[in-house]
Structures are given as C-alpha cells and as structure tokens.
Design a protein around this motif. Structure first.
Motif, short mmCIF file in Angstrom:
data_model
loop_
_atom_site.label_atom_id
_atom_site.label_comp_id
_atom_site.label_asym_id
_atom_site.label_seq_id
_atom_site.Cartn_x
_atom_site.Cartn_y
_atom_site.Cartn_z
N SER A 4 -42.12 71.42 71.52
CA SER A 4 -43.34 72.85 70.66
C SER A 4 -42.44 73.94 69.97
N ALA A 5 -41.13 74.05 71.29
CA ALA A 5 -40.47 75.35 70.51
C ALA A 5 -39.48 74.72 69.69
N ASN A 6 -38.56 73.29 70.01
CA ASN A 6 -37.69 73.40 68.85
C ASN A 6 -39.11 72.83 67.47
N LEU A 7 -39.72 72.61 67.97
CA LEU A 7 -41.12 71.88 66.45
C LEU A 7 -40.98 73.44 65.99
N LYS A 8 -41.48 74.50 66.50
CA LYS A 8 -41.55 75.43 65.30
C LYS A 8 -40.01 76.31 64.55
N LYS A 9 -39.42 75.81 65.16
CA LYS A 9 -38.17 76.68 64.74
C LYS A 9 -37.42 75.16 64.25
#
Length: 80
Positions: A4-9
């Motif tokens: 999720s953090a990578n997707l947001k980025k």
C-alpha cells in the motif's frame, strides 16, 4: 505484488495527487453533476457517495467548491 505504501507513492508520482484527493475529486465532480441535473436530493447524494450524513457531505462540498450544495445549485440556475 505492490504494498500500500508503494502504491500510494507510485500513484502520487504518476498523477501528481494522492489517492484520497483523487477520490474526493471524483466524489465532488459527481455531486456537482447530480446537483446540476437536479437528479437527487442532498441527502441522497450524501448517502450514495458514502458520506456519514448530509451535514458531513455539505461541509466537504463547501470546502471543495467554496459553496454549500444549495448555494451551488442556486448559482447554476441563476446562470442558465
């Protein structure tokens, strides 16, 4: 698989906006269309867009547009 953090980025890099801001924009654009077409009441719009109450929707709408939903609608009919 993307976390999720990578997707947001990645989303922010590609679009220039956060996922939450993107979805809020879609909700407000939909609300504007429904208000312009006088298709639904403010309560119906709030419910269908997932707001907890019509008051919460009206507050978010005013923050987004600078006008309450009622004032937005009145402005539209004055322009026509």
């Amino acid at each position: 698989m993307v976390g999720s953090a990578n997707l947001k980025k990645i989303f922010k890099q590609e679009t220039g906006t956060s996922i939450m801001t993107y979805f809020k924009t879609i909700k407000m654009d939909t609300a504007k269309e429904w208000l312009a077409g006088h298709q639904k009441s403010i309560t119906e719009i709030a419910n269908q867009l997932g707001f907890s109450s019509s008051h919460h929707f009206s507050t978010a709408f005013k923050k987004s547009t600078g006008l309450s939903p009622t004032d937005y609608y009145k402005q539209l009919i004055t322009i026509k």
